[in-house]
Motif scaffolding. Structure first.
Motif, PDB file in Angstrom:
ATOM      1  N   MET A  76       6.441   2.570 -20.099  1.00  0.00           N
ATOM      2  CA  MET A  76       5.376   3.483 -19.712  1.00  0.00           C
ATOM      3  C   MET A  76       4.572   2.897 -18.556  1.00  0.00           C
ATOM      4  SD  MET A  76       4.412   4.451 -23.625  1.00  0.00           S
ATOM      5  CE  MET A  76       2.941   5.392 -23.254  1.00  0.00           C
ATOM      6  N   PHE A  77       4.315   1.595 -18.629  1.00  0.00           N
ATOM      7  CA  PHE A  77       3.696   0.856 -17.533  1.00  0.00           C
ATOM      8  C   PHE A  77       4.320  -0.538 -17.502  1.00  0.00           C
ATOM      9  CE2 PHE A  77       0.221   3.451 -19.413  1.00  0.00           C
ATOM     10  CZ  PHE A  77      -0.033   4.309 -18.356  1.00  0.00           C
ATOM     11  N   ARG A  78       4.605  -1.014 -16.298  1.00  0.00           N
ATOM     12  CA  ARG A  78       4.968  -2.424 -16.154  1.00  0.00           C
ATOM     13  C   ARG A  78       4.361  -2.970 -14.876  1.00  0.00           C
ATOM     14  NH1 ARG A  78       9.672  -3.495 -12.984  1.00  0.00           N
ATOM     15  NH2 ARG A  78      10.991  -1.666 -12.547  1.00  0.00           N
ATOM     16  N   LEU A  79       4.239  -4.284 -14.820  1.00  0.00           N
ATOM     17  CA  LEU A  79       3.436  -4.919 -13.784  1.00  0.00           C
ATOM     18  C   LEU A  79       3.943  -4.647 -12.372  1.00  0.00           C
ATOM     19  CD1 LEU A  79       1.053  -6.783 -13.118  1.00  0.00           C
ATOM     20  CD2 LEU A  79       2.614  -8.724 -13.379  1.00  0.00           C
ATOM     21  N   ALA A  80       5.249  -4.646 -12.150  1.00  0.00           N
ATOM     22  CA  ALA A  80       5.764  -4.433 -10.794  1.00  0.00           C
ATOM     23  C   ALA A  80       5.281  -3.112 -10.216  1.00  0.00           C
ATOM     24  CB  ALA A  80       7.292  -4.490 -10.797  1.00  0.00           C
ATOM     25  N   ASP A  81       5.235  -2.070 -11.038  1.00  0.00           N
ATOM     26  CA  ASP A  81       4.725  -0.770 -10.605  1.00  0.00           C
ATOM     27  C   ASP A  81       3.289  -0.911 -10.116  1.00  0.00           C
ATOM     28  OD1 ASP A  81       3.957   1.894 -10.346  1.00  0.00           O
ATOM     29  OD2 ASP A  81       4.315   2.417 -12.434  1.00  0.00           O
ATOM     30  N   ILE A  82       2.472  -1.651 -10.863  1.00  0.00           N
ATOM     31  CA  ILE A  82       1.057  -1.799 -10.521  1.00  0.00           C
ATOM     32  C   ILE A  82       0.883  -2.656  -9.267  1.00  0.00           C
ATOM     33  CG2 ILE A  82      -1.177  -2.593 -11.380  1.00  0.00           C
ATOM     34  CD1 ILE A  82       0.013  -0.057 -12.744  1.00  0.00           C
ATOM     35  N   ILE A  83       1.709  -3.682  -9.096  1.00  0.00           N
ATOM     36  CA  ILE A  83       1.652  -4.490  -7.873  1.00  0.00           C
ATOM     37  C   ILE A  83       1.982  -3.639  -6.652  1.00  0.00           C
ATOM     38  CG2 ILE A  83       2.751  -6.400  -6.638  1.00  0.00           C
ATOM     39  CD1 ILE A  83       3.046  -7.818  -9.343  1.00  0.00           C
ATOM     40  N   LEU A  84       3.007  -2.809  -6.772  1.00  0.00           N
ATOM     41  CA  LEU A  84       3.366  -1.931  -5.662  1.00  0.00           C
ATOM     42  C   LEU A  84       2.272  -0.908  -5.384  1.00  0.00           C
ATOM     43  CD1 LEU A  84       7.160  -1.370  -6.421  1.00  0.00           C
ATOM     44  CD2 LEU A  84       6.146  -2.826  -4.651  1.00  0.00           C
ATOM     45  N   LEU A  85       1.614  -0.434  -6.443  1.00  0.00           N
ATOM     46  CA  LEU A  85       0.500   0.496  -6.258  1.00  0.00           C
ATOM     47  C   LEU A  85      -0.671  -0.206  -5.578  1.00  0.00           C
ATOM     48  CD1 LEU A  85      -0.251   3.442  -6.801  1.00  0.00           C
ATOM     49  CD2 LEU A  85      -1.127   2.740  -9.041  1.00  0.00           C
ATOM     50  N   LYS A  86      -0.874  -1.479  -5.899  1.00  0.00           N
ATOM     51  CA  LYS A  86      -1.910  -2.252  -5.209  1.00  0.00           C
ATOM     52  C   LYS A  86      -1.596  -2.360  -3.716  1.00  0.00           C
ATOM     53  CE  LYS A  86      -4.053  -6.813  -4.833  1.00  0.00           C
ATOM     54  NZ  LYS A  86      -4.230  -8.157  -5.418  1.00  0.00           N
ATOM     55  N   ALA A  87      -0.346  -2.661  -3.376  1.00  0.00           N
ATOM     56  CA  ALA A  87       0.038  -2.746  -1.969  1.00  0.00           C
ATOM     57  C   ALA A  87      -0.211  -1.418  -1.267  1.00  0.00           C
ATOM     58  CB  ALA A  87       1.512  -3.148  -1.855  1.00  0.00           C
ATOM     59  N   GLU A  88       0.108  -0.322  -1.938  1.00  0.00           N
ATOM     60  CA  GLU A  88      -0.147   1.014  -1.376  1.00  0.00           C
ATOM     61  C   GLU A  88      -1.628   1.212  -1.109  1.00  0.00           C
ATOM     62  OE1 GLU A  88      -0.061   5.584  -3.078  1.00  0.00           O
ATOM     63  OE2 GLU A  88       1.494   4.201  -3.782  1.00  0.00           O
ATOM     64  N   ALA A  89      -2.468   0.848  -2.089  1.00  0.00           N
ATOM     65  CA  ALA A  89      -3.914   1.030  -1.925  1.00  0.00           C
ATOM     66  C   ALA A  89      -4.436   0.184  -0.758  1.00  0.00           C
ATOM     67  CB  ALA A  89      -4.628   0.658  -3.222  1.00  0.00           C
ATOM     68  N   MET A  90      -4.002  -1.058  -0.685  1.00  0.00           N
ATOM     69  CA  MET A  90      -4.427  -1.924   0.417  1.00  0.00           C
ATOM     70  C   MET A  90      -4.040  -1.329   1.765  1.00  0.00           C
ATOM     71  SD  MET A  90      -3.358  -5.611  -1.242  1.00  0.00           S
ATOM     72  CE  MET A  90      -3.728  -6.533   0.263  1.00  0.00           C
ATOM     73  N   ASN A  91      -2.825  -0.808   1.838  1.00  0.00           N
ATOM     74  CA  ASN A  91      -2.354  -0.229   3.098  1.00  0.00           C
ATOM     75  C   ASN A  91      -3.149   1.014   3.466  1.00  0.00           C
ATOM     76  OD1 ASN A  91      -0.324  -0.337   5.278  1.00  0.00           O
ATOM     77  ND2 ASN A  91       0.371   1.613   4.405  1.00  0.00           N
ATOM     78  N   GLU A  92      -3.400   1.872   2.502  1.00  0.00           N
ATOM     79  CA  GLU A  92      -4.144   3.101   2.779  1.00  0.00           C
ATOM     80  C   GLU A  92      -5.595   2.812   3.138  1.00  0.00           C
ATOM     81  OE1 GLU A  92      -2.689   5.980   3.191  1.00  0.00           O
ATOM     82  OE2 GLU A  92      -0.797   5.001   2.680  1.00  0.00           O
ATOM     83  N   LEU A  93      -6.118   1.678   2.662  1.00  0.00           N
ATOM     84  CA  LEU A  93      -7.487   1.291   2.997  1.00  0.00           C
ATOM     85  C   LEU A  93      -7.571   0.544   4.323  1.00  0.00           C
ATOM     86  CD1 LEU A  93      -8.637   0.157  -0.558  1.00  0.00           C
ATOM     87  CD2 LEU A  93      -9.447   2.179   0.691  1.00  0.00           C
ATOM     88  N   GLY A  94      -6.430   0.373   4.986  1.00  0.00           N
ATOM     89  CA  GLY A  94      -6.424  -0.259   6.291  1.00  0.00           C
ATOM     90  C   GLY A  94      -6.586  -1.760   6.263  1.00  0.00           C
ATOM     91  N   GLN A  95      -6.248  -2.395   5.141  1.00  0.00           N
ATOM     92  CA  GLN A  95      -6.346  -3.852   5.079  1.00  0.00           C
ATOM     93  C   GLN A  95      -5.240  -4.475   5.941  1.00  0.00           C
ATOM     94  OE1 GLN A  95      -6.904  -5.523   1.191  1.00  0.00           O
ATOM     95  NE2 GLN A  95      -8.462  -4.027   0.607  1.00  0.00           N
ATOM     96  N   PRO A  96      -5.368  -5.738   6.306  1.00  0.00           N
ATOM     97  CA  PRO A  96      -4.401  -6.364   7.210  1.00  0.00           C
ATOM     98  C   PRO A  96      -2.958  -6.235   6.721  1.00  0.00           C
ATOM     99  CG  PRO A  96      -6.314  -7.776   6.945  1.00  0.00           C
ATOM    100  CD  PRO A  96      -6.491  -6.646   5.968  1.00  0.00           C
ATOM    101  N   ILE A  97      -2.072  -5.872   7.617  1.00  0.00           N
ATOM    102  CA  ILE A  97      -0.672  -5.686   7.279  1.00  0.00           C
ATOM    103  C   ILE A  97      -0.086  -6.951   6.663  1.00  0.00           C
ATOM    104  CG2 ILE A  97       1.637  -5.303   8.250  1.00  0.00           C
ATOM    105  CD1 ILE A  97       0.009  -2.761   7.966  1.00  0.00           C
ATOM    106  N   ALA A  98      -0.491  -8.098   7.165  1.00  0.00           N
ATOM    107  CA  ALA A  98       0.027  -9.358   6.626  1.00  0.00           C
ATOM    108  C   ALA A  98      -0.328  -9.512   5.161  1.00  0.00           C
ATOM    109  CB  ALA A  98      -0.523 -10.542   7.431  1.00  0.00           C
ATOM    110  N   ASP A  99      -1.525  -9.073   4.769  1.00  0.00           N
ATOM    111  CA  ASP A  99      -1.941  -9.173   3.360  1.00  0.00           C
ATOM    112  C   ASP A  99      -1.146  -8.198   2.493  1.00  0.00           C
ATOM    113  OD1 ASP A  99      -3.760 -11.044   4.206  1.00  0.00           O
ATOM    114  OD2 ASP A  99      -5.489  -9.682   4.129  1.00  0.00           O
ATOM    115  N   VAL A 100      -0.929  -6.991   3.015  1.00  0.00           N
ATOM    116  CA  VAL A 100      -0.131  -6.004   2.284  1.00  0.00           C
ATOM    117  C   VAL A 100       1.294  -6.537   2.111  1.00  0.00           C
ATOM    118  CG1 VAL A 100       0.735  -3.645   2.245  1.00  0.00           C
ATOM    119  CG2 VAL A 100      -1.524  -4.126   3.231  1.00  0.00           C
ATOM    120  N   ARG A 101       1.839  -7.102   3.157  1.00  0.00           N
ATOM    121  CA  ARG A 101       3.201  -7.640   3.113  1.00  0.00           C
ATOM    122  C   ARG A 101       3.323  -8.739   2.048  1.00  0.00           C
ATOM    123  NH1 ARG A 101       3.453  -8.949   8.007  1.00  0.00           N
ATOM    124  NH2 ARG A 101       4.508  -7.082   8.805  1.00  0.00           N
ATOM    125  N   THR A 102       2.287  -9.564   1.922  1.00  0.00           N
ATOM    126  CA  THR A 102       2.307 -10.641   0.937  1.00  0.00           C
ATOM    127  C   THR A 102       2.372 -10.080  -0.487  1.00  0.00           C
ATOM    128  OG1 THR A 102       1.084 -12.149   2.382  1.00  0.00           O
ATOM    129  CG2 THR A 102       1.010 -12.602   0.027  1.00  0.00           C
TER     130      THR A 102
END
Length: 497
Positions: free
Chosen positions: A374-400
């Motif tokens: 129903m939920f697993r951590l990889a999904d949430i990590i990828l959702l975090k990367a999405e949120a960072m990207n949509e908020l305009g955070q540095p690409i290098a940080d999103v990539r990490t």
């Protein structure tokens, strides 16, 4: 397939609660066909009712495999396979309000919601002082609030705004049961309200082994659903998405990615460190096993010759190959010769075709221990990367952050150099990581590319050597309100077709 065409009005007087693997944490038998007037007297009654509320995840067709049909088969990930005309229609985006899969889903989700409503209302009124030991009463209510929110989340992503029912139905009269649709935004508002109320009431973990905490509503599960709701709602709030993703990632529950991706699905590593919540199929008799794998697995495992469902698409396999992602491909797809003709892979009998491979254990027709997360951590990590990207955070940080998931399967950092390219990379990563886990259709809709993706597919039907035309439109981003419900509840309005 088993179907349950339960009407809302039929739920006004009885609640049918079955056994569940959550029985392990209560050691109780759930209330069976007890009237609401006499079923809620003791702490034991409250525990038994909660057990029955969790039971939905193991008894209802939607949670066993229809959610995969309505998220993966409808998308570019899988073909219908099989011979069920109703599933084939969903695969081809030929939606009709009379398709029985929609009524089954609608009815079972409202059945589950009304179970949760009874727990929320009745448990608060029980006089048994045992319920107040260790604040158990509030914990039960918190769990039920999460469950109600989870089922409403399924409804709103499938159908859009739906009738919001937050109390037990006490009358079968039309004025009590004919509830009009809320807007999509209002439905998400109710989901978020329930989750915010539940969050302080549930723990990070429960006493006992991992199967107990992974079976029940925890802060990790609540925060996961809050993150998803804020990302999926019409007016997205990626600051909130990031907040709740971080709460999961830094949880005292200690969620960490399992080192071997295949461990997630091999059947020997369920309730692992990456799992936040999963249905607890134990494979034993009495409704504790899963029949879903028998519908998907190849003949060498099922020991039969009838055509299987949920066939990986050429486009999905090509996406794995283009990424050089053999680890996740081999964990998701199994090629085997099939004694039938597959119109997309090879128009001859006994040719090699792919089978869905994330549910691998059959063990009898309906005794499999295979399950969905129903939920697993990889999904949430990828959702975090999405949120960072949509908020305009540095690409290098999103990539990490993205690399935390990619690195596990031996892939290097993505080369995306700007926000748009990173957005595409994240969507593709979610596809490869979460195929067959009932995420794809919501992802395509959330990223605003569902119509474009489906209409750009180049899927050739080898029987006619013609391209399949999906005729995707914005109207098809939501499923039709079931015709039987429109006929019964004159306050409902249909979705456009």
């Amino acid at each position: 397939m088993k179907t349950k065409h339960t009407k809302l009005v039929a739920l006004a007087t009885t609640i049918i609660l079955g056994t569940t693997a959550c029985k392990k944490f209560t050691d109780l038998s759930p209330i069976s066909e007890a009237t609401t007037a006499n079923a809620y007297k003791t702490a034991q009654d409250a525990e038994a009712a909660l057990v029955g509320t969790y039971e939905t995840f193991r008894s209802q067709q939607y949670y066993i495999w229809d959610n995969t049909i309505m998220s993966d088969v409808v998308s570019d990930n899988y073909y219908a396979g099989g011979d069920d005309v109703n599933i084939i229609a969903i695969d081809k985006l030929n939606f009709s309000p009379t398709n029985p899969r929609f009524l089954t889903t609608w009815s079972s989700l409202y059945n589950a919601i009304l179970k949760a409503n009874l727990v929320i209302e009745k448990v608060a009124l029980i006089q048994d002082p045992k319920l107040d030991i260790n604040n158990r009463r509030n914990q039960i209510i918190g769990e039920a609030l999460f469950l109600r929110a989870y089922h409403y989340y399924q409804l709103v992503t499938l159908f859009g705004g739906v009738p919001i029912i937050t109390a037990p139905v006490t009358s079968t009269q039309p004025e009590a049961t004919n509830v009009p649709r809320a807007t999509e935004e209002q439905t998400y508002g109710q989901i978020i309200k329930d989750l915010e109320q539940a969050l302080p009431l549930v723990p990070d973990t429960y006493p006992g082994d991992a199967s107990i905490s992974k079976a029940r509503a925890t802060k990790g599960a609540v925060n996961s659903l809050l993150a998803k709701a804020y990302a999926q709602k019409p007016t997205k709030d990626y600051n909130k998405v990031l907040q709740y993703c971080n709460a999961v990632i830094t949880s005292p529950a200690g969620y960490v990615l399992v080192p071997n991706y295949d461990f997630l699905f091999d059947g020997a590593h369920y309730n692992n460190s990456e799992s936040i919540m999963e249905a607890q199929f134990t494979g034993t008799t009495g409704g504790n096993g899963n029949y879903g794998p028998s519908l998907l697995l190849p003949p060498s495992i099922t020991i039969d010759t009838w055509r299987k469902f949920v066939v990986p698409s050429k486009d999905l396999v090509a996406a794995f190959d283009a990424a050089g992602d053999n680890v996740r491909k081999n964990a998701t797809v199994k090629f085997e010769s099939a004694p039938w003709v597959d119109e997309y892979w090879n128009n001859t009998i006994n040719s090699s075709i792919p089978f869905a491979w994330k549910w691998r254990n059959k063990s009898g027709w309906d005794n499999s221990t295979s399950r969905q997360y129903m939920f697993r951590l990889a999904d949430i990590i990828l959702l975090k990367a999405e949120a960072m990207n949509e908020l305009g955070q540095p690409i290098a940080d999103v990539r990490t952050v993205l690399q935390e998931v990619r690195g596990r399967v031996g892939l290097g950092p993505v080369a995306a150099a700007n926000q748009a390219a990173m957005r595409t990379a994240i969507l593709n990563e979610r596809r490869l990581e979460l195929a067959q886990e009932a995420q794809r259709w919501n992802d395509l809709k959330r990223f605003g590319v569902a119509v474009q993706t489906m209409n750009n597919l180049n899927e050739i039907d080898l029987r006619t050597n013609t391209k399949t035309n999906y005729n995707a439109t914005t109207a098809k981003l939501l499923y039709p309100i079931p015709q039987q419900e429109l006929d019964r509840n004159k306050s409902l309005t249909p979705n456009p077709l």
